[in-house]
Every structure is written in C-alpha cells, then in structure tokens.
Design a protein around this motif. Structure first.
Motif, short mmCIF file in Angstrom:
data_model
loop_
_atom_site.label_atom_id
_atom_site.label_comp_id
_atom_site.label_asym_id
_atom_site.label_seq_id
_atom_site.Cartn_x
_atom_site.Cartn_y
_atom_site.Cartn_z
N HIS A 60 1.89 2.43 3.85
CA HIS A 60 0.94 3.53 4.06
C HIS A 60 1.06 4.05 5.49
CE1 HIS A 60 -2.92 5.51 4.59
NE2 HIS A 60 -3.26 5.29 3.32
N ASP B 72 -0.25 -0.33 -5.08
CA ASP B 72 -1.45 0.23 -5.70
C ASP B 72 -1.18 1.58 -6.39
OD1 ASP B 72 -1.14 1.50 -3.23
OD2 ASP B 72 -3.26 1.36 -2.67
N HIS B 73 -0.11 2.26 -6.00
CA HIS B 73 0.34 3.51 -6.62
C HIS B 73 1.63 3.89 -5.94
CE1 HIS B 73 -1.14 5.17 -2.94
NE2 HIS B 73 -2.27 4.54 -3.16
N ASP C 150 0.84 -1.20 0.00
CA ASP C 150 0.00 0.00 0.00
C ASP C 150 0.88 1.25 0.00
OD1 ASP C 150 -2.21 1.58 0.18
OD2 ASP C 150 -2.83 0.93 2.18
N ASP C 151 0.92 1.99 -1.07
CA ASP C 151 1.68 3.25 -1.17
C ASP C 151 3.19 3.00 -1.20
OD1 ASP C 151 -0.89 4.08 -0.42
OD2 ASP C 151 -0.19 5.62 0.97
N ARG D 203 -7.42 -0.20 -6.82
CA ARG D 203 -7.73 -1.59 -6.46
C ARG D 203 -8.93 -2.12 -7.26
NH1 ARG D 203 -5.08 -2.81 -1.22
NH2 ARG D 203 -3.42 -1.26 -1.17
N CYS E 156 -6.14 4.79 -3.62
CA CYS E 156 -6.17 3.32 -3.44
C CYS E 156 -7.42 2.71 -4.06
CB CYS E 156 -6.23 2.94 -1.96
SG CYS E 156 -5.02 3.69 -0.91
N LYS F 192 -5.38 -5.01 3.83
CA LYS F 192 -6.05 -4.00 4.65
C LYS F 192 -7.55 -4.03 4.34
CE LYS F 192 -5.99 -0.15 1.42
NZ LYS F 192 -5.76 1.27 1.26
CA LIG Z 1 -2.62 3.02 -1.38
#
Ligand SMILES: [Ca+2]
Length: 517
Positions: A197, A307-308, A37-38, A86, A82, A135
C-alpha cells in the motif's frame, strides 16, 4: 482359543489404527495467515511468469503448495476497500451482511456481537494461541483486539524499523517467546503487512534494484530508468469514462502519482511497489526459516493473500476501486499437510471463505454466523471450484456504482454512476481476453507505449450482436446474485424490486477524500 486370537487381531488392528491416525491433541496444525495490503496477483510470478518481481519465498510457497487462480473479494461500499475486505476475512460474512454494510444491522442482515464469531475469537476458544501483527486502521478493530498477542502499527517507511521488517520482527519475537515458554498450544499467527500500500517507500537497495525513486515532486514526473518494470499490458493513459467517484483519494492524491498516468510515473510507481513486495518476501523468508528451525514448518498451514488487488496504470486507473481482474482478484497460495506441491486450481473462492477453510483444516467448528465455504476439497484436489458464479461490487462513490458477475470464461461489468451520466456495460471472454482489453487498447499510440497489439476479438463484446444472448444471460445472472446477496441497490436496466436505497448511504460529494488506507 479362537476367541483369544480374534481378540489379539482386534487389539493389533486398534493399535495400527491409532498409529496411522494423527493424535489430534498433540499434532493440531498451526496456521500462518499472511495478508499483504493492496497487491495484484499479476505482480507475482506464480500468476504472471513475465513479472520482474523477485519473490523467491512466495515462489517457493507456490512450488510447495497450491496456487488458486480464481480468488476474489466480494467488493466494497466504501472507498476504503480494505475495511469491508478485512471484515469478510475475519467473519466469513458476505459484503452486504457485514455489521458496517449500509443498512445491514437495521434490516437484521447481520447478527449482533459478530466479533465474537471472528477468527481470533473462534481460535481462542478452540485452544489456539493467537497472535497478530498488521497495519492499524481501515480494518475490523473489534476483532483485531481479540488476538491474545497483538503488535499492530502502520509501517510504510523505507527502513527496517519503519517498514515491513518491523512486522517480520514481531512474528520472530513471538516465536522466540513461544520457544522460551515452551508453549504447547498450536498457533494461529495473523501475519499482516502495511505494504505494498502507498506510500510505497522502499528500502534504498530495493528501490535501486527496480530503478525507482521515492518521488515527491508533484510538479514533474520521475525519470525513466531501464530497470523499472515495463508498463502493464493493459496500461492506458486514462480510463475511457469516469469511474464515478469524483475526487477519490487513490485516483488523485497518491504521493508519487497524483493524477499523472504517464509511462515514467507508472513505471516508477510499479518499481516502488515491487521494492515493497520484495521486502515483504524477505520477511516471509525469515519467518519460514525460523519455523523450520523450530521443527514447526511441516505442521503449519501457510496461507498467502492480499485484501484486494491493485491497478497502478492498468486501464488508466491507479487505485483499488474497480472490478477489473487486476483489482477484483487477489493472490491466494496455500501450503500445508495434504496439499500437493506445485498444484493449481480455479477455486472460484472469496476471501470470506478463509474462516471456514481455516476451521476445516484444523477440525474446528465454524461459527453459526459464517457464510463462507471451506475450500479444503479444492486444496485436497477433490474439487476444482467451490462455486460457479462470482459477484463483485464497488459503490463507495456515486450510487448505485459498479457491479460485476463472472461465470466460466464470461464476465460482465456494469457502471451506473454520476446520477445516470455514466451507464456503461462491458462483456469480456476472460479466456480470450485475460487483460480485459477495451477499444482504447487498440489505439496505435497506446500500442506504441505498451508494445502490445491486441487481437481484433480482444475487446469489450457488450455491443457485438453476436454475443447478445450471452450478454442477456450475464445480465440475468447479475440480477440474481444481487437479489441473493441482499444488494440494496439496482441498476438502471434492472427492476427496482421496490427497494429504497439505504438512508445512511453517503451522498456523492464534489471532492471526497475517502479510501485513505
Ligand atoms: Ca488494502
């Protein structure tokens, strides 16, 4: 006699052929899809050899598989980047064709019941055992709940129980259950993490390793420490103009950073990010060891991505709501049968290509609603890219927002925000200016902080008359992509095409708190 020997040859040939071809039912490959995540690709040694991040397991995936240099996400119409990302991963649909895209369902741009055509639904039907840990929230709930086994929780703490080890444990537990029950179905494991994240509460040992603390005192900056990562090469103390999303949570309210962009705050936060990323790497290592012990590793496709990307001080930004390479791009590493170890490719792929690729690698038919392109030919070294032009959007703040387009070495970013108060154009030659330096990076005070002196041509070229033709070409490409992808907005210097902005688009507010996760 002649006839008999012919038959004998035919039989032996058939036998040989059946030995050479894998017996599909018994040997269908497994999939381990790892999603963090991130995370900016530039945090990883595979993309930035100078990075101090210690990630031996991810590095090994890169050494034994393929690193994709041009992996992007199409963007977001929400501060919670996100969420559309996703949805695109799960469904293979492009950003304006998602069920949550403004106006998409009303305009018939997305079929109903799309969740029945997402990764878990497709692979359940194909006879795979599907398992997910990740998450919760800012995701695609209707798809998430279709995994046969689901162990979700948002864990961003600094202990084994409250952090990334929790997600690792859930996968290990699932693999142990498979062993016990002698499960013969191939698996698709969606191995998601809640980190790096924010809040980036690393474990005490890893925070120490990167000279960082879980800083909670908003009234002052944390202390500088020699072990903290250096400032990123494109660090700025502030973005040169408003990004157009007033009060954006990620730019003003992230604990440990808030609105601070001083070197100590940024270096400490990068240390926290790296502590969290190394913990993720440790968990990946545990799962790979287990797969090896089970004899499953060589028959498993492993995909590592995010995700990015993420800014954390780059260009004076903190969050994921921009279209510079550090944030628009994602890391993408794939290892598995038929992929040459240590290979690299440009790829030009989007996260929406994941579904089609997983289907192609496992000989499963992709759903009709899929719009992604399989990157299998790239993974097999037969093709360098799956497309030539890349499009990106961020318009979770004021409209129409930011847009980007990239072709070859050239990239255009446009900003049309705050009711026309900000109208900016950036043109970069990414081969010559991979860090997307702007004139503020040439400021002696910034150079003193980063220790990096950009060359004279490493700058935004949009105002340079020598590149007027290139600028015009990129503007035309952007408009063509916006039309092709059903982007419902147009920018100030584009024809309005008779479009009416979506009715349900949120209006710009003074103090928004979007993009919580
Ligand atoms: Ca994210």
């Amino acid at each position: 006699m002649k006839h008999l020997s012919f038959l004998r040859v035919l039989v032996s040939l058939t036998l040989l052929a059946s030995l050479a071809a894998p017996t599909i039912a018994a040997e269908r490959p497994n999939i381990l899809f790892i999603l963090v995540d991130d995370q900016s690709p530039f945090d990883l040694k595979a993309y930035n050899p100078a990075s101090p991040l210690h990630s031996p397991n991810i590095d090994r995936l890169a050494a034994e598989g393929m690193v994709i240099d041009g992996a992007y996400h199409l963007g977001s119409f929400s501060g919670a980047v996100c969420t559309p990302s996703r949805h695109m991963i799960m469904s293979g649909r492009s950003v304006w064709h998602l069920p949550i895209a403004p106006g998409a369902m009303q305009k018939g741009l997305c079929p109903p019941n799309l969740e029945q055509s997402t990764i878990p639904a497709v692979f359940n039907r194909a006879g795979y055992a599907t398992m997910r840990t990740c998450k919760q929230g800012n995701s695609y709930e209707a798809a998430n709940k279709l995994f046969t086994v689901r162990r979700d929780a948002t864990n961003r703490g600094g202990t084994a129980e409250s952090g990334s080890a929790w997600h690792g444990e859930r996968v290990l537990e699932y693999l142990a259950e498979r062993e016990q029950s002698k499960e013969i179905k191939p698996f698709l494991i969606y191995f998601g993490f809640s980190h790096p994240h924010d809040e980036r509460d690393g474990t005490p040992e890893l925070l120490t390793k990167y000279g960082a603390v879980n800083h909670t005192d908003k009234s002052q900056s944390p202390a500088l420490h020699a072990r903290q990562p250096k400032l990123p090469p494109n660090y700025l103390p502030a973005h040169p103009f408003s990004h157009g999303h007033p009060g954006l949570r990620d730019e003003v309210a992230v604990s440990g950073v808030w609105e601070r962009r001083d070197p100590a705050t940024i270096r400490n936060e990068l240390g926290r990010e790296f502590a969290c990323s190394e913990n993720i790497d440790i968990q990946i290592g545990r799962v790979l060891d287990k797969l090896k012990a089970m004899g499953e590793l060589d028959n498993t496709y492993i995909v590592y991505t995010a995700d990015h990307g993420m800014a954390i001080g780059r260009h004076g930004l903190q969050g994921k709501q921009n279209l510079y390479e550090h944030t628009w791009r994602v890391p993408l590493i794939v290892k598995g049968p038929g992929i040459k170890p240590g290979s690299r490719a440009q790829g030009n792929i989007y996260l929406q290509d994941i579904l089609a690729t997983l289907c192609d690698l496992t000989s499963v038919a992709p759903p009709e609603s899929n719009e992604g392109t399989s990157i299998k030919p790239v993974l097999e070294g037969k093709q360098a890219v799956v497309r030539d032009v890349l499009y990106g959007v961020y318009n979770g703040g004021t409209k129409p927002g930011m847009r980007s387009v990239k072709k070859g070495d050239w990239k255009l970013i446009k900003y049309d925000v705050l009711d026309g108060k900000v109208r900016e154009t950036q043109l970069f030659n990414i081969a010559e200016t991979p860090n997307e330096f702007v004139k503020e990076h040439h400021d002696p005070q910034v150079i003193a902080q980063t220790g990096i002196t950009p060359a004279a041509n490493q700058v935004n070229l949009a105002g340079d008359p020598r590149y007027a033709d290139k600028l015009q070409e990129m503007e035309e490409l952007l408009l063509a992509e916006m039309r092709r992808l059903n982007d419902p907005w147009r920018l100030w210097n584009q024809p309005d095409d008779g479009l009416k902005p979506p009715a349900d688009a949120p209006k710009a507010k003074g103090k928004q708190r979007q993009g919580k996760k």
